[in-house]
Design an enzyme around this catalytic site. Structure first.
Site, short mmCIF file in Angstrom:
data_model
loop_
_atom_site.label_atom_id
_atom_site.label_comp_id
_atom_site.label_asym_id
_atom_site.label_seq_id
_atom_site.Cartn_x
_atom_site.Cartn_y
_atom_site.Cartn_z
N ARG A 223 0.85 -1.18 0.00
CA ARG A 223 0.00 0.00 0.00
C ARG A 223 0.89 1.24 0.00
O ARG A 223 2.00 1.23 0.57
CB ARG A 223 -0.89 0.02 1.25
CG ARG A 223 -2.03 -0.98 1.23
CD ARG A 223 -3.12 -0.60 0.24
NE ARG A 223 -4.24 -1.52 0.23
CZ ARG A 223 -4.44 -2.51 -0.65
NH1 ARG A 223 -3.56 -2.73 -1.61
NH2 ARG A 223 -5.52 -3.27 -0.58
N HIS A 271 -1.72 0.88 -9.51
CA HIS A 271 -2.37 -0.12 -8.65
C HIS A 271 -3.02 -1.24 -9.50
O HIS A 271 -4.23 -1.48 -9.42
CB HIS A 271 -3.42 0.54 -7.74
CG HIS A 271 -3.76 -0.31 -6.55
ND1 HIS A 271 -4.05 0.20 -5.32
CD2 HIS A 271 -3.88 -1.66 -6.41
CE1 HIS A 271 -4.33 -0.77 -4.47
NE2 HIS A 271 -4.23 -1.92 -5.12
P1 NDP Z 1 -1.69 -11.89 4.30
O1 NDP Z 1 -2.54 -11.42 5.40
O2 NDP Z 1 -1.85 -13.27 3.77
O3 NDP Z 1 -0.15 -11.75 4.73
C1 NDP Z 1 0.32 -10.67 5.45
C2 NDP Z 1 1.77 -10.93 5.85
O4 NDP Z 1 2.29 -9.74 6.43
C3 NDP Z 1 1.90 -12.04 6.90
O5 NDP Z 1 3.04 -12.82 6.64
C4 NDP Z 1 2.09 -11.26 8.20
O6 NDP Z 1 2.86 -11.92 9.18
C5 NDP Z 1 2.87 -10.06 7.69
N1 NDP Z 1 2.75 -8.94 8.63
C6 NDP Z 1 1.62 -8.28 9.01
N2 NDP Z 1 1.90 -7.34 9.91
C7 NDP Z 1 3.25 -7.40 10.12
C8 NDP Z 1 4.14 -6.69 10.96
N3 NDP Z 1 3.74 -5.73 11.78
N4 NDP Z 1 5.45 -7.04 10.91
C9 NDP Z 1 5.87 -8.03 10.10
N5 NDP Z 1 5.06 -8.75 9.27
C10 NDP Z 1 3.77 -8.43 9.29
O7 NDP Z 1 -1.85 -10.82 3.12
P2 NDP Z 1 -1.72 -11.05 1.54
O8 NDP Z 1 -0.42 -11.69 1.27
O9 NDP Z 1 -2.95 -11.68 1.00
O10 NDP Z 1 -1.74 -9.52 1.03
C11 NDP Z 1 -0.78 -8.60 1.48
C12 NDP Z 1 -1.15 -7.21 1.03
O11 NDP Z 1 -0.91 -7.03 -0.36
C13 NDP Z 1 -2.62 -6.81 1.18
O12 NDP Z 1 -2.95 -6.48 2.51
C14 NDP Z 1 -2.69 -5.60 0.26
O13 NDP Z 1 -2.34 -4.43 0.97
C15 NDP Z 1 -1.62 -5.88 -0.79
N6 NDP Z 1 -2.21 -6.13 -2.12
C16 NDP Z 1 -1.87 -5.31 -3.15
C17 NDP Z 1 -2.39 -5.54 -4.41
C18 NDP Z 1 -1.98 -4.70 -5.56
O14 NDP Z 1 -2.59 -4.82 -6.64
N7 NDP Z 1 -1.00 -3.86 -5.43
C19 NDP Z 1 -3.32 -6.64 -4.67
C20 NDP Z 1 -3.59 -7.45 -3.53
C21 NDP Z 1 -3.04 -7.19 -2.29
P3 NDP Z 1 2.38 -13.32 9.84
O15 NDP Z 1 2.57 -14.34 8.73
O16 NDP Z 1 3.31 -13.53 10.95
O17 NDP Z 1 0.93 -13.14 10.21
C1 OXD Z 2 -6.38 -5.76 -3.13
C2 OXD Z 2 -5.87 -4.79 -4.08
O1 OXD Z 2 -6.23 -5.55 -1.92
O2 OXD Z 2 -6.23 -4.87 -5.28
O3 OXD Z 2 -6.92 -6.79 -3.56
O4 OXD Z 2 -5.07 -3.93 -3.72
#
Ligand code: NDP
Ligand code: OXD
Length: 308
Positions: A223, A271
């Site tokens: 983000r 995005h």
């Molecule tokens: P998940 O919830 O599956 O994974 C999140 C990961 O981040 C986990 O490994 C978690 O750790 C880690 N995490 C969260 N908080 C912290 C912290 N404070 N310190 C260290 N690690 C942390 O999310 P997704 O993989 O499905 O998606 C990730 C993000 O990608 C979404 O939230 C979104 O913002 C972004 N996104 C962007 C898109 C785009 O088009 N640009 C499309 C889709 C998503 P743990 O494993 O220990 O819980």
């Molecule tokens: C999502 C994105 O969160 O598109 O799926 O960013």
């Protein structure tokens, strides 16, 4: 069982057809259709207004259309309403393509060649073997792990960082705040795939990015709120960082006069790293509603107190 869908109409048409064919017992409404708000138990939305939430007295679950849930105003959502993010294969496939494109572009010096081309300069750069280019992923969730799996065959030394410990074959895993600096010190290319939470807002700042090796590059597909923009600009201008691929910004769209647009070492995409695929997402949503109705755990349920 009634679902209200408030996202884009094209996806809505596909979802309506799939619900009719495969889950006709679940009522599927959009706001243009007459419906009794008191019958709505499920809401599928990207960023529902506080007014909409307040108008649904029997809402039980808010389903995100996307993987992220940071766009929700949690203060407008009653505490008993459950929140579920979207985990569907289309989102992961798109992210794998985008990150692979960005990593290979940085690894093969595409930013330098784009600049050289502007001046008609034939300026080859010595190839660096993939085995000498260390790639690290912040966030080892659904997307971070999919990306690491796709990068493995290229031979990059891989590492990852998350909140809790992980064990992923072929990836050096680090966990927690105390491990962050050691992790960053091993990333020639850093990829951010974190959710945006109170803990991760502004995490890509001068203090952290300074721990990257000199000449490292950044890919932010998480983000825009993860990145402190001015810190990136000054680290690029100081040549501590060599380039950045940014798929997300804050705000979006990025204003036309923003310095990122014209920066020679920054590649902006609007995005589009990944997009929810309508057909697979509808089936994931139906499966989750079935699980909920059966009293089973839903795939992608968010811990509201944790923010992801
Ligand atoms: P998940 O919830 O599956 O994974 C999140 C990961 O981040 C986990 O490994 C978690 O750790 C880690 N995490 C969260 N908080 C912290 C912290 N404070 N310190 C260290 N690690 C942390 O999310 P997704 O993989 O499905 O998606 C990730 C993000 O990608 C979404 O939230 C979104 O913002 C972004 N996104 C962007 C898109 C785009 O088009 N640009 C499309 C889709 C998503 P743990 O494993 O220990 O819980
Ligand atoms: C999502 C994105 O969160 O598109 O799926 O960013």
């Amino acid at each position: 069982m009634t679902l209200l869908y408030t996202s884009d109409p094209e996806r809505g048409r596909i979802w309506r057809a799939i619900f009719a064919a495969e889950a006709s017992d679940i009522g599927f409404f959009d706001p243009s259709q007459p419906h009794d708000p008191a019958t709505i138990r499920y809401l599928a939305a990207w960023a529902p207004s506080a007014e909409l939430i307040a108008s649904l007295p029997n809402l039980e679950i808010l389903f995100s259309i996307g993987a992220g849930i940071d766009q929700f105003d949690m203060s407008a959502l009653p505490p008993h309403v459950r929140v579920v993010r979207m985990i569907e294969p289309g989102i992961a496939a798109g992210m794998v393509e985008y990150v692979t494109l960005a990593v290979l572009s940085l690894h093969r010096n595409l930013i330098d060649y784009r600049e050289a081309q502007k001046d008609a300069r034939w300026a080859p750069i010595k190839l660096k073997p993939a085995g000498e280019r260390r790639v690290g992923v912040m966030g080892l969730g659904n997307l971070g792990q999919a990306v690491l799996k796709a990068l493995k065959p290229f031979g990059f030394p891989l590492s990852g960082w998350s909140r809790s410990p992980h064990d992923i074959e072929g990836v050096t895993c680090h966990a927690g705040e105390t491990a962050l600096h050691d992790f960053l010190a091993t990333c020639d290319i850093l990829i951010c795939l974190l959710p945006l939470t109170d803990e991760t807002r502004g995490i890509l700042c001068r203090k952290t990015l300074s721990h990257l090796p000199s000449g490292a590059a950044l890919i932010n597909a998480g983000r825009g709120g993860h990145l402190v923009e001015q810190d990136l600009l000054s680290l690029l201008d100081d040549h501590h960082l060599s380039g950045a691929f940014l798929d997300v910004t804050e705000p979006e769209p990025l204003p036309a006069d923003h310095p990122f647009w014209a920066h020679p070492r920054i590649v902006i995409t609007p995005h589009v790293a990944s997009m929810t695929r309508a057909d697979s997402a509808a089936r994931v949503l139906i499966a989750n509603i079935r699980r909920y109705e059966a009293g089973e755990a839903m795939d992608g349920e968010v811990a509201r107190n944790r923010g992801y």
